[in-house]
Design a protein around this motif. Structure first.
Motif, PDB file in Angstrom:
ATOM      1  N   MET B 192      96.266 100.849  -4.297  1.00 18.15           N
ATOM      2  CA  MET B 192      95.315  99.989  -4.979  1.00 18.15           C
ATOM      3  C   MET B 192      95.362 100.098  -6.483  1.00 18.15           C
ATOM      4  N   GLU B 193      96.536 100.340  -7.015  1.00 22.19           N
ATOM      5  CA  GLU B 193      96.569 100.379  -8.472  1.00 22.19           C
ATOM      6  C   GLU B 193      96.319  98.971  -9.001  1.00 22.19           C
ATOM      7  N   GLY B 194      95.827  98.922 -10.198  1.00 23.31           N
ATOM      8  CA  GLY B 194      95.546  97.628 -10.806  1.00 23.31           C
ATOM      9  C   GLY B 194      96.841  96.965 -11.243  1.00 23.31           C
ATOM     10  N   PRO B 195      96.734  95.818 -11.930  1.00 20.86           N
ATOM     11  CA  PRO B 195      97.937  95.132 -12.427  1.00 20.86           C
ATOM     12  C   PRO B 195      98.683  96.025 -13.418  1.00 20.86           C
ATOM     13  N   GLU B 197     100.762  97.217 -16.667  1.00 19.40           N
ATOM     14  CA  GLU B 197     100.569  96.987 -18.098  1.00 19.40           C
ATOM     15  C   GLU B 197     101.415  95.819 -18.563  1.00 19.40           C
ATOM     16  N   GLU B 199     100.929  92.807 -18.049  1.00 20.13           N
ATOM     17  CA  GLU B 199     100.686  91.589 -17.271  1.00 20.13           C
ATOM     18  C   GLU B 199      99.228  91.218 -17.337  1.00 20.13           C
ATOM     19  N   ASP B 200      98.973  89.960 -17.205  1.00 16.18           N
ATOM     20  CA  ASP B 200      97.590  89.530 -17.218  1.00 16.18           C
ATOM     21  C   ASP B 200      96.926  89.853 -15.900  1.00 16.18           C
ATOM     22  N   GLN B 201      95.646  90.054 -15.991  1.00 15.57           N
ATOM     23  CA  GLN B 201      94.824  90.198 -14.799  1.00 15.57           C
ATOM     24  C   GLN B 201      94.412  88.786 -14.421  1.00 15.57           C
ATOM     25  N   VAL B 202      94.607  88.424 -13.170  1.00 13.74           N
ATOM     26  CA  VAL B 202      94.329  87.054 -12.777  1.00 13.74           C
ATOM     27  C   VAL B 202      93.220  87.012 -11.740  1.00 13.74           C
ATOM     28  N   VAL B 203      92.304  86.132 -11.952  1.00 14.46           N
ATOM     29  CA  VAL B 203      91.223  85.926 -10.999  1.00 14.46           C
ATOM     30  C   VAL B 203      91.402  84.556 -10.349  1.00 14.46           C
ATOM     31  N   ARG B 227      85.208  98.322 -12.267  1.00 13.92           N
ATOM     32  CA  ARG B 227      86.520  98.817 -12.695  1.00 13.92           C
ATOM     33  C   ARG B 227      86.692  98.599 -14.184  1.00 13.92           C
TER      34      ARG B 227
END
Lengths: 228, 228
Positions: B192-195, B197, B199-203, B227
């Motif tokens: 479950m690591e985040g995006p 580095e 890269e954009d975080q996309v919703v 988070r």
DNA sequence: GAATGCTGTGAGACTCAGTATCGTACGCTT
DNA sequence: AAGCGTACGATACTGAGTCTCACAGCATTC
């Protein structure tokens, strides 16, 4: 709705006595005597000696159910995550009582059982809600059970931590964090089918990695606000 | 570990009477009388009227714990999935008793509470086991709670289905299927690591048209959690 | 063959939770 | 003031669970 003064005096007397001399060592007569009413009156207000420790639990469950019914969340899991906040909010609302009850429940098996049983009612409510939502999809009952139990488990874990720490911080951040875990975990289970109606509104937003959740929220709020 | 003949006669008498005239309508004296012993003897064998329905529950819990201790599984989740099979196996072993008890428990709140409480003990056992296993990793208590509750939930869902169907099939296949779900689900949790580095975080979010801006905000907040 | 000790059992008294019933005092309406 | 409903107290009852004591069976030991 404010509880009647008599009922308030009864719970105060009960909690006081339970803490002073223990649960088993306190009789209903003792509680009634300290509250200045008769034994009969005690049982008019509470159906059992245990219930005096968990008043308004039914009301809380009803509130959760109402919230669930009124929910317009996009997915079942989000709906129940949203609903479970009400439960935590209720504990936080009068933290004093919650903490005293927590210490008591930890020591008295009968009360612990009672608490566990009431938690099971939330879980059941969630399970049925999600089950209806997912009806027709593969493994619906199983997924409903898993989602419900996970949301309840996340809530309990956060609540226990907060209670153990003496209610010394705002538990909603950890709750959000925990529910986030759950939602991410179950997203791939939930979205096995596409959106149910073709007319869904879709939000797509891209943010720099450095954006904080608040930044994201602000941007989306601004966008939604313009469309009302 | 064949139970003593007296204890056997007591449970037989109890289950018989409960089915004939109901749980509340049966007194301990009735049970003792039918079993041909005195009231005193009943309470020597069982600490309460409820316990006569759930004999050897402690033994089962101990068996599960032993299995857990001896486990050589590669991950915590697999270990507890393995251990929970023992529980199902115990129900299947004498399906006759399990079924009669199931019907009884469904009608008597006191027994239902008792059952829920005993399930909670398994969950606690699992939670502590996984918690120890994951100790030191981020969010260990939370993930332990979620894994334990999911495994128990999967087991319960399968067991309930099997009991409702009158024990007419082999429940281990559905159990494996359900546990596979759980294991697969929690593999996601591990990664479950985040995006990354840079890269954009996309919703991306889809909502029914009826959703209000607040609904959208709530849902997105829930997803983002706290988070950082 | 008694004396000894252990174990399981029955009997009875006791506490207390929970239920049911009845009488009555208080406040409110008309 | 008369009538009425509601809340309360008093009392008795059932049944779960605890405790104590007495006794019977059955072994071992001298």
């Amino acid at each position: 709705m404010p509880r009647s003064p008599t009922s308030q005096r009864l719970t105060d007397a009960a909690i006081g006595l339970f803490n002073e001399r223990g649960y088993d060592e306190t009789t209903v007569d003792d509680i009634a005597a300290r509250a200045g009413v008769s034994r009969s009156t005690f049982f008019r207000y509470y159906r059992s000696k245990e219930e005096v420790i968990f008043p308004d639990h039914d009301a809380l469950l009803a509130k959760v159910e109402a919230r669930l019914r009124a929910s317009t969340a996009g997915t079942a899991i989000v709906a129940i995550c949203d609903a479970v906040r009400i439960v935590l909010a209720h504990y936080v609302e009068d933290a004093e009582v919650s903490l005293r009850r927590y210490r008591l429940v930890g020591r008295v098996p009968a009360l612990r059982h009672r608490e566990i049983a009431s938690v099971a009612r939330y879980q059941r409510l969630f399970r049925e809600y999600v089950g209806d939502w997912l009806a027709g999809t593969p493994d619906a009952p199983l997924r409903a059970e898993l989602m419900a139990s996970s949301v309840v488990a996340a809530h309990n874990q956060v609540l226990r931590g907060w209670l153990r720490a003496g209610g010394s911080y705002d538990p909603f951040e950890p709750l959000d964090h925990a529910l986030q875990y759950v939602i991410r975990t179950f997203r791939h289970l939930e979205n096995m089918e596409g959106p149910r109606e073709g007319e869904d509104q879709v939000v797509v937003a891209a943010f720099p990695r450095s954006a904080s959740p608040d930044d994201v929220m602000d941007a989306i709020r601004a966008h939604l606000g313009s469309r009302q």
